[in-house]
Design an enzyme around this catalytic site. Structure first.
Site: not given
Lengths: 424, 401
Positions: B67, B184
């Site tokens: 995506t 992250d």
């Protein structure tokens, strides 16, 4: 210290956006020449030329290339183009506008400064005749926020700067990003200034009020002068900071430099400067000491100090041409009328017929892509064989842009002169 | 390296094709072959520089589609053996404000960070549909998560863990030393190069933290690797958040299963409380003032070394000491990346494995694609609900200035 220098040399600001003055000037000339050529061509192609209602349009000469038979003499109808010097003057004028807009919106110094740097970079690779500076101010401010890690809503910008709609800002975003060669991180002198004042306080013998006053004044300079000149293209953030501090309080800047580059070679080894001559030094330790001394001298010795002082003096000269008291000059309507209006008028006549409207340009580009029906973005392998498919894609891409340009992959070498005068 | 495209070169090339101000004025030579079209495809300087950059690489087959991005295999035109991954960032429809934050962040930070343990950005260019393409070094051997999970076929020991941790810690130290928080860190963002080198990837949530006064979003770091201060909604934080993630990766490398796999923030706090200790004003002054601090139902004392030794003893007492320091509840007391590098564990036996001796598996291109096309901040909760839990990083960041 040396490592910090090495690190700065890895930054995109140094790798991609630092130039010697002569290099920068020649880039501006190239950009200007290219813009004249393509705008002329597009004007002729689209017949969008004002039917010689411009009596001052030259019939030949300075602003248009010599018609030597190769071009079918369209010159009479072409407008007068801006010179590189006029372009630079207008970029500076609009930079001052950008700085005011940033202040008006209450953006941080870092964001406004990043926006200003991106704006000036943009007009190195693009001519102010090709893309509209007033729109690019807003795009730069908006993208400056993003580059500094805050992600404002575009509607906020539309409201604050009285724009018609978000498209007006977003249409130029990718263009900006691409024009600055995807180098979005801009390094500023503000943190260096904080460090310098902390260091000055640490000395313990300087009046607090003097330091505070110098910091305040230097900061004011940093918010304006480096952006109104080419300082960011030629000097490192710490050099710019020291130059600004020197303008605010020369004594403090010199004290800082003297204290930093304090190394004095021990008197015993003074007789011989070359390492070769040291061969008579007996013990290993002595040699190692001598070597350490040389290293120290190379980093914080008097030779480097003088070099740094020279660089900072040059930067100081540059900044002193656009001190904050010039703000009034740039925003004065009276000055504008006399000094800039002739040039902005000229710009309205010679700007690019196809690219001046960013929203329309963006729409056209999108349509073009739609027409091509993702011939590029499909998986080449899915459409055809393997290796050849990739080649075909690339070739077709090239065709759209008018055939192969130059032989690729000629070794790119780093052509920057070192404008920084060696490691600090 | 091909990493430095120079505007100067492009300009010089361009000036060869165009009239200089004193040149012979053959205006149309640079563009006479252009097809006039709806957008008039004359090549601007910028477009030409972009074309130059783009043509340095040959885009090959698509490795994956996501995506956030599509990933293609590619190679350098001048040297087909130099493989690259071309990550084409998709325009994100749900983000109304232009180029999306993750693309901006990734680009901004990868342009600046050059380190053997950080994935290198070789180039960036735009395709005609105005999409951003990042040319990244190709890291064919998958990621650390693959190795951790393949319990049946992949065996590794303390020397290997030490080698991997060393590379991870250097990467994190380098980021922090350059005033960048990664935000992250997790095993599947640690990619493995052909020579076994571990490289920290995916800077889509990274940000600079040079300005200490600025508020930041607490909604970062994939949940299992998220430190307690973020779970409690802290808006001012430091490199300590990444260090916690490094600690949880360290633990996971040892026990080969996620250490704190909470399904939601509340469960995360509970898991941390049980495994490591309940945050209190005693062990973490000020914690009760954090925005989302909740009064614990039961208070578990901070785990002692013996507890850790039971579960993580395979890395030895020094290794356990380092692990414990990365998992200190109070971020101000937590070890820094730099201090980690100075820890004595690295210098105690066994020595870290050499890169070439590290266990590996041929990761396959699918995995490369999976790692690069993923949206930042998403947990691939294998074996759990198949729905990827994603962070709401777009809007949440909008307000913060």
């Amino acid at each position: 210290m040396a490592t910090e220098d090495v690190r700065y040399r890895q930054s995109s600001q140094y790798r991609l956006w630092s130039f010697s003055p002569s290099k920068l000037a020649s880039m501006r000339e190239t950009t200007n020449a290219l813009a004249r050529a393509s705008i002329s061509e597009r004007m002729l192609a689209s017949n969008s030329l004002p039917a010689s209602n411009n009596p001052s349009a030259p019939t030949s000469g300075v602003n248009t290339p010599e018609p030597d038979g190769a071009t079918p003499t369209p010159t009479p109808t072409l407008p007068e183009f801006l010179t590189p010097a006029e372009e630079l003057m207008l970029v500076t004028l609009y930079t001052s506008e950008l700085l005011r807009a940033g202040e008006h919106m209450g953006l941080t110094d870092e964001i406004t400064s990043t926006a200003a740097a991106l704006f000036r970079r943009f007009y190195i690779t693009n001519s102010i005749m090709t893309y509209p500076p007033k729109d690019m101010i807003v795009v730069s401010l908006f993208f400056g926020c993003k580059a500094e890690g805050t992600f404002p809503s575009v509607d906020h910008f539309v409201k604050a700067l009285h724009k018609k709609g978000p498209e007006e800002i977003l249409a130029g975003e990718f263009l900006l990003c691409q024009s600055v060669r995807f180098a979005l991180d801009v390094k500023h002198p503000f943190r260096a200034l904080k460090g310098a004042t902390m260091e000055l306080r640490r000395y313990g013998d300087i009046e607090q009020s003097r330091i505070e006053e110098a910091e305040r004044h230097a900061r004011e300079i940093l918010r304006f002068s480096p952006h109104m000149t080419d300082a960011y293209f030629h000097y490192t953030p710490s050099q710019i900071m020291l130059a600004a501090l020197s303008l605010a309080d020369r004594g403090l800047a010199e004290r800082l430099i003297q204290a930093t580059f304090h190394y004095v070679a021990p008197s015993t080894s003074n007789d011989s400067d070359t390492p070769m001559a040291n061969s008579d030094v007996g013990t290993k330790e002595a040699r190692r000491e001598a070597k350490a001394g040389e290293d120290q001298a190379a980093i914080i010795g008097s030779y480097v100090r003088d070099k740094v002082l020279g660089t900072i003096e040059a930067c100081r000269d540059m900044l002193s041409k656009e001190l904050p008291d010039r703000k009034d000059h740039w925003s004065s309507i009276a000055v504008f009328k006399v000094q800039f209006r002739p040039t902005t008028r000229k710009l309205t006549k010679c700007h690019d017929p196809d690219r001046w409207d960013l929203v329309a340009l963006q729409r056209r580009r999108r349509e073009q892509v739609m027409d091509k029906a993702d011939s590029e973005d499909g998986d080449p392998e899915a459409r055809a064989g393997t290796g050849t498919a990739a080649k075909a894609t690339v070739d077709s891409d090239a065709a759209v842009f008018g055939g192969a340009l130059e032989p690729r992959d000629n070794k790119r070498r780093k052509v920057l002169d070192d404008p920084f005068g060696g490691p600090l | 390296m091909t990493a430095s495209p120079f505007a100067v070169d492009a300009l010089r090339q361009a000036s060869g094709a165009a009239p200089s101000s004193t040149g012979n004025g053959n205006i149309s030579s640079s563009s006479s072959t252009q097809r006039p079209g709806p957008g008039s495809a004359t090549l601007d300087l910028v477009e030409q520089m972009n074309e130059d950059e783009k043509k340095k690489y040959v885009k090959g087959k698509k490795l994956g589609e996501g995506t956030y991005a599509n990933v293609y295999l590619g190679h350098a035109r001048h040297d087909p053996s130099l493989l690259v991954a071309i990550k084409k960032i998709k325009v994100q429809k749900e983000y109304r404000d232009g180029m999306a934050p993750d693309a901006v962040r990734e680009l901004t930070h990868l342009q600046e960070l050059r380190h053997p343990n950080i994935i290198s950005l070789l180039s960036a260019f735009s395709s005609k549909d105005q999409n951003l393409n990042l040319v990244l070094e190709f890291l064919p051997l998958g990621d650390l998560e693959m190795l951790i999970r393949d319990v049946d076929r992949v065996r590794y020991g303390a020397p290997d863990i030490k080698a991997w941790m060393g590379m991870l810690t250097r990467a994190v130290w380098f980021c922090h030393d350059n005033y960048v928080l990664h935000r992250d860190i997790k095993p599947n963002n640690l990619l493995i190069a052909a020579d076994g080198e571990v490289k920290l990837a995916d800077f889509g949530l990274a940000r600079g933290f040079a300005d200490p006064g600025q508020r930041m979003t607490a909604n970062v770091i994939t949940r299992w690797y998220r430190p307690p201060e973020l779970l409690y909604g802290a808006r001012h934080y430091s490199g300590a958040v990444d260090v916690w993630s490094v600690g949880t990766v360290f633990a996971e490398l040892i026990i080969r299963t996620p250490y704190l796999p909470g399904d939601n923030d509340i469960e995360m706090v509970r898991l941390i409380s049980r495994a490591i200790g309940t945050p209190t004003e005693d062990n973490w002054p000020g914690v009760t003032k954090l925005r989302e601090y909740t009064i614990p139902i039961e208070v578990t004392p901070v785990a002692d070394k013996a507890t850790y030794m039971n579960r993580f003893g395979s890395v030895g007492p020094e290794g356990v000491d380092l692990l414990m320091r990365t998992l200190i509840l109070d971020p101000r007391k937590r070890i820094t990346a730099r201090e980690m590098l100075e820890h004595k564990w690295w210098r105690t036996d066994p020595r870290p494995s050499r890169k070439e001796d590290l266990p590996r598996k041929s990761g396959g291109e699918e995995k490369v694609a999976a790692d690069l096309k993923r949206r930042p901040g998403v947990v691939d909760e294998e074996g759990k609900a198949k729905v990827a839990r994603k962070l709401d990083f777009g809007g949440a960041l909008g307000g913060g200035k």
